[in-house]
Design a protein around this motif. Sequence first.
Motif, PDB file in Angstrom:
ATOM      1  N   TRP A   1       0.859  -1.187   0.000  1.00 54.50           N
ATOM      2  CA  TRP A   1       0.000   0.000   0.000  1.00 54.50           C
ATOM      3  C   TRP A   1       0.890   1.229   0.000  1.00 54.50           C
ATOM      4  O   TRP A   1       2.019   1.185   0.501  1.00 54.50           O
ATOM      5  N   ALA A   2       0.447   2.319  -0.584  1.00 55.12           N
ATOM      6  CA  ALA A   2       1.252   3.540  -0.613  1.00 55.12           C
ATOM      7  C   ALA A   2       0.358   4.760  -0.456  1.00 55.12           C
ATOM      8  O   ALA A   2      -0.854   4.706  -0.698  1.00 55.12           O
ATOM      9  N   ALA A   3       0.974   5.857  -0.036  1.00 57.63           N
ATOM     10  CA  ALA A   3       0.235   7.110   0.158  1.00 57.63           C
ATOM     11  C   ALA A   3       1.225   8.270   0.135  1.00 57.63           C
ATOM     12  O   ALA A   3       2.420   8.086  -0.130  1.00 57.63           O
ATOM     13  N   ASN A   4       0.712   9.452   0.405  1.00 59.59           N
ATOM     14  CA  ASN A   4       1.536  10.659   0.358  1.00 59.59           C
ATOM     15  C   ASN A   4       2.380  10.765   1.636  1.00 59.59           C
ATOM     16  O   ASN A   4       2.036  11.466   2.576  1.00 59.59           O
ATOM     17  N   GLY A   5       3.484  10.050   1.630  1.00 56.59           N
ATOM     18  CA  GLY A   5       4.326   9.955   2.800  1.00 56.59           C
ATOM     19  C   GLY A   5       3.802   8.896   3.752  1.00 56.59           C
ATOM     20  O   GLY A   5       2.617   8.543   3.733  1.00 56.59           O
TER      21      GLY A   5
ATOM     22  N   GLU B   1       9.575   1.498   9.707  1.00 60.96           N
ATOM     23  CA  GLU B   1      10.968   1.351   9.284  1.00 60.96           C
ATOM     24  C   GLU B   1      11.382   2.466   8.333  1.00 60.96           C
ATOM     25  O   GLU B   1      12.049   2.241   7.313  1.00 60.96           O
ATOM     26  N   ALA B   2      11.024   3.694   8.675  1.00 58.36           N
ATOM     27  CA  ALA B   2      11.353   4.825   7.812  1.00 58.36           C
ATOM     28  C   ALA B   2      12.849   4.935   7.547  1.00 58.36           C
ATOM     29  O   ALA B   2      13.273   5.404   6.482  1.00 58.36           O
ATOM     30  N   TYR B   3      13.662   4.506   8.519  1.00 64.56           N
ATOM     31  CA  TYR B   3      15.116   4.632   8.398  1.00 64.56           C
ATOM     32  C   TYR B   3      15.795   3.274   8.190  1.00 64.56           C
ATOM     33  O   TYR B   3      16.993   3.130   8.435  1.00 64.56           O
ATOM     34  N   ALA B   4      15.053   2.295   7.726  1.00 66.81           N
ATOM     35  CA  ALA B   4      15.557   0.922   7.671  1.00 66.81           C
ATOM     36  C   ALA B   4      16.811   0.773   6.829  1.00 66.81           C
ATOM     37  O   ALA B   4      17.708  -0.011   7.168  1.00 66.81           O
ATOM     38  N   GLU B   5      16.901   1.504   5.734  1.00 64.16           N
ATOM     39  CA  GLU B   5      18.057   1.322   4.843  1.00 64.16           C
ATOM     40  C   GLU B   5      19.372   1.729   5.507  1.00 64.16           C
ATOM     41  O   GLU B   5      20.443   1.335   5.049  1.00 64.16           O
ATOM     42  N   PHE B   6      19.287   2.520   6.577  1.00 72.04           N
ATOM     43  CA  PHE B   6      20.504   2.970   7.256  1.00 72.04           C
ATOM     44  C   PHE B   6      20.945   2.017   8.362  1.00 72.04           C
ATOM     45  O   PHE B   6      21.967   2.255   9.005  1.00 72.04           O
ATOM     46  N   ARG B   7      20.167   0.951   8.609  1.00 78.42           N
ATOM     47  CA  ARG B   7      20.531   0.037   9.688  1.00 78.42           C
ATOM     48  C   ARG B   7      21.863  -0.634   9.378  1.00 78.42           C
ATOM     49  O   ARG B   7      22.279  -0.730   8.226  1.00 78.42           O
ATOM     50  N   ARG B   8      22.506  -1.085  10.431  1.00 71.87           N
ATOM     51  CA  ARG B   8      23.823  -1.685  10.267  1.00 71.87           C
ATOM     52  C   ARG B   8      23.757  -2.980   9.464  1.00 71.87           C
ATOM     53  O   ARG B   8      22.738  -3.666   9.445  1.00 71.87           O
ATOM     54  N   GLU B   9      24.854  -3.284   8.799  1.00 72.64           N
ATOM     55  CA  GLU B   9      24.931  -4.491   7.974  1.00 72.64           C
ATOM     56  C   GLU B   9      24.567  -5.715   8.803  1.00 72.64           C
ATOM     57  O   GLU B   9      25.013  -5.878   9.937  1.00 72.64           O
ATOM     58  N   GLY B  10      23.729  -6.575   8.237  1.00 81.67           N
ATOM     59  CA  GLY B  10      23.347  -7.803   8.917  1.00 81.67           C
ATOM     60  C   GLY B  10      22.087  -7.704   9.751  1.00 81.67           C
ATOM     61  O   GLY B  10      21.533  -8.728  10.154  1.00 81.67           O
TER      62      GLY B  10
ATOM     63  N   THR C   1       9.462   4.456   3.781  1.00 85.71           N
ATOM     64  CA  THR C   1       9.313   5.730   3.084  1.00 85.71           C
ATOM     65  C   THR C   1      10.407   5.867   2.040  1.00 85.71           C
ATOM     66  O   THR C   1      11.475   5.250   2.163  1.00 85.71           O
ATOM     67  N   MET C   2      10.158   6.678   1.016  1.00 82.70           N
ATOM     68  CA  MET C   2      11.186   7.024   0.047  1.00 82.70           C
ATOM     69  C   MET C   2      11.804   8.376   0.362  1.00 82.70           C
ATOM     70  O   MET C   2      12.649   8.868  -0.390  1.00 82.70           O
ATOM     71  N   SER C   3      11.403   8.986   1.472  1.00 81.74           N
ATOM     72  CA  SER C   3      11.880  10.331   1.815  1.00 81.74           C
ATOM     73  C   SER C   3      13.336  10.345   2.252  1.00 81.74           C
ATOM     74  O   SER C   3      14.038  11.334   2.027  1.00 81.74           O
ATOM     75  N   LYS C   4      13.820   9.293   2.886  1.00 80.17           N
ATOM     76  CA  LYS C   4      15.118   9.319   3.547  1.00 80.17           C
ATOM     77  C   LYS C   4      16.213   8.734   2.663  1.00 80.17           C
ATOM     78  O   LYS C   4      16.982   9.461   2.047  1.00 80.17           O
ATOM     79  N   ALA C   5      16.309   7.419   2.612  1.00 81.36           N
ATOM     80  CA  ALA C   5      17.388   6.793   1.852  1.00 81.36           C
ATOM     81  C   ALA C   5      17.316   7.135   0.368  1.00 81.36           C
ATOM     82  O   ALA C   5      18.350   7.262  -0.301  1.00 81.36           O
ATOM     83  N   PHE C   6      16.101   7.292  -0.174  1.00 83.57           N
ATOM     84  CA  PHE C   6      15.942   7.605  -1.595  1.00 83.57           C
ATOM     85  C   PHE C   6      16.104   9.090  -1.900  1.00 83.57           C
ATOM     86  O   PHE C   6      15.997   9.492  -3.058  1.00 83.57           O
ATOM     87  N   ALA C   7      16.327   9.911  -0.869  1.00 84.22           N
ATOM     88  CA  ALA C   7      16.484  11.359  -1.069  1.00 84.22           C
ATOM     89  C   ALA C   7      15.284  11.934  -1.821  1.00 84.22           C
ATOM     90  O   ALA C   7      15.426  12.764  -2.716  1.00 84.22           O
TER      91      ALA C   7
ATOM     92  N   GLY D   1       5.231   7.326   0.833  1.00 77.97           N
ATOM     93  CA  GLY D   1       5.443   6.335   1.877  1.00 77.97           C
ATOM     94  C   GLY D   1       4.642   5.096   1.531  1.00 77.97           C
ATOM     95  O   GLY D   1       3.694   5.160   0.741  1.00 77.97           O
ATOM     96  N   TYR D   2       5.015   3.946   2.104  1.00 78.80           N
ATOM     97  CA  TYR D   2       4.305   2.722   1.733  1.00 78.80           C
ATOM     98  C   TYR D   2       4.322   1.715   2.872  1.00 78.80           C
ATOM     99  O   TYR D   2       5.033   1.890   3.867  1.00 78.80           O
ATOM    100  N   LEU D   3       3.528   0.701   2.703  1.00 79.59           N
ATOM    101  CA  LEU D   3       3.318  -0.313   3.735  1.00 79.59           C
ATOM    102  C   LEU D   3       3.314  -1.691   3.095  1.00 79.59           C
ATOM    103  O   LEU D   3       2.853  -1.853   1.955  1.00 79.59           O
ATOM    104  N   ALA D   4       3.821  -2.672   3.856  1.00 79.79           N
ATOM    105  CA  ALA D   4       3.738  -4.076   3.451  1.00 79.79           C
ATOM    106  C   ALA D   4       2.976  -4.838   4.527  1.00 79.79           C
ATOM    107  O   ALA D   4       3.267  -4.697   5.715  1.00 79.79           O
ATOM    108  N   ALA D   5       2.001  -5.615   4.121  1.00 79.72           N
ATOM    109  CA  ALA D   5       1.168  -6.363   5.070  1.00 79.72           C
ATOM    110  C   ALA D   5       0.390  -7.415   4.291  1.00 79.72           C
ATOM    111  O   ALA D   5       0.545  -7.571   3.074  1.00 79.72           O
TER     112      ALA D   5
END
Length: 383
Positions: free
Chosen positions: A98-102, A211-220, A239-245, A252-256
């Motif tokens: 699912w996705a929406a405006n942020g 998990e808005a900041y998930a892509e920045f989590r440490r390796e592993g 979200t695509m706001s952070k890691a995707f610049a 923003g989006y959701l998985a469920a």
Amino acid sequence: MSLESNQNGKRTALPVRPGIAGDAPYGAPQLDVPYQLNTNENPYGPTPEVIETITREVTAAAAGLNRYPDRDFTRLRGDLADYLAKESGVRLAPDNIWAANGSNEVMIHILQAFGGPGRSAMVFTPAYAMYSEYARDTLTDFHAVPRRADFSIDLEAAARAIEELAPTVIFLTSPNNPTGTALTLDEVRAITTAASRVDIGGAPAIVVVDEAYAEFRREGAGSALELLSEFPNLAVTRTMSKAFALAGGRLGYLAASEQFVDTLRVVRLPYHLSSVTQAVAHAALMHADVLLSQVATIRTERDALVSWLRSQTYQGKSLEVADSDANFVFFGRFEDRHAVWQGLLDQGVLIRESGPEGWLRVTVGTPTEMEAFKNALVKELGL
């Protein structure tokens, strides 16, 4: 309580809803200063190649702006599912997305669908300040359960609170904002298991892992996406706001589960995701590798900043710095954090007063921005 408005020189009262009367709008300061390190934006903008693709996709979308957009954004859901499969190793169907405006709007959809009068949401604080406002705006009761002093979650205390308060929706943030603290999959599993024992009209409580900041989590470090097949009452937001610049793109989006997503479709506004937004997000996902190429650089800069801050002595003590798996660092403690914040601002460096008293949050920027922040902090604190 009412709000007064000046209309044709005459002051008139407005019938403001009691739940918001007197409240101020949420928002971080937007100030024109050389170093803006307060809203966790990615400091690296899109490359010319990415801009060219976005321009091409938006131009194509513009030709059909006389028509409503695809209200189920079918192509974009497939793009996002493909991205998550590559990023996390979890293959989901487009119907699970699912996705929406942020991710803000995604959260509102969740509480519109599962919250409301007579129901409640729970968070573990300190947490993102908007959660309480999502609850307020959807007439959902709100419970804040404190984290430990190190900002981790006491799982036994969490299970007791879930049993006693029986919230309908539990928000977990990993990495957490404002602290940067990440949850392990075992911690998410324990809380979701406790939520599964709650009885909400014959159904379990829902757990939403932000998990808005998930892509920045440490390796592993894993993603809660790995637990979706185990728990039908679990959802994961990104979200695509952070890691995707792509903060200006608002996606923003959701998985469920498909059932969860279908429930959100009931409460969304018609055609809530514009053709232009869908085109921008599609174009960005075509260049995911390029846009995410700076994530490792930001991680390295973050870890170096944490080490530097911890090496600084202020008033006879080392600065306290929370472990961070995000693109920001939470540090303190200061007797007068506002004075420190203002002192940095006077030097052209804008950071954020956030979370408990005494703590400040700084976004990880470019090496030049980090050097400016360090120099300003040294000068302000006399380090």
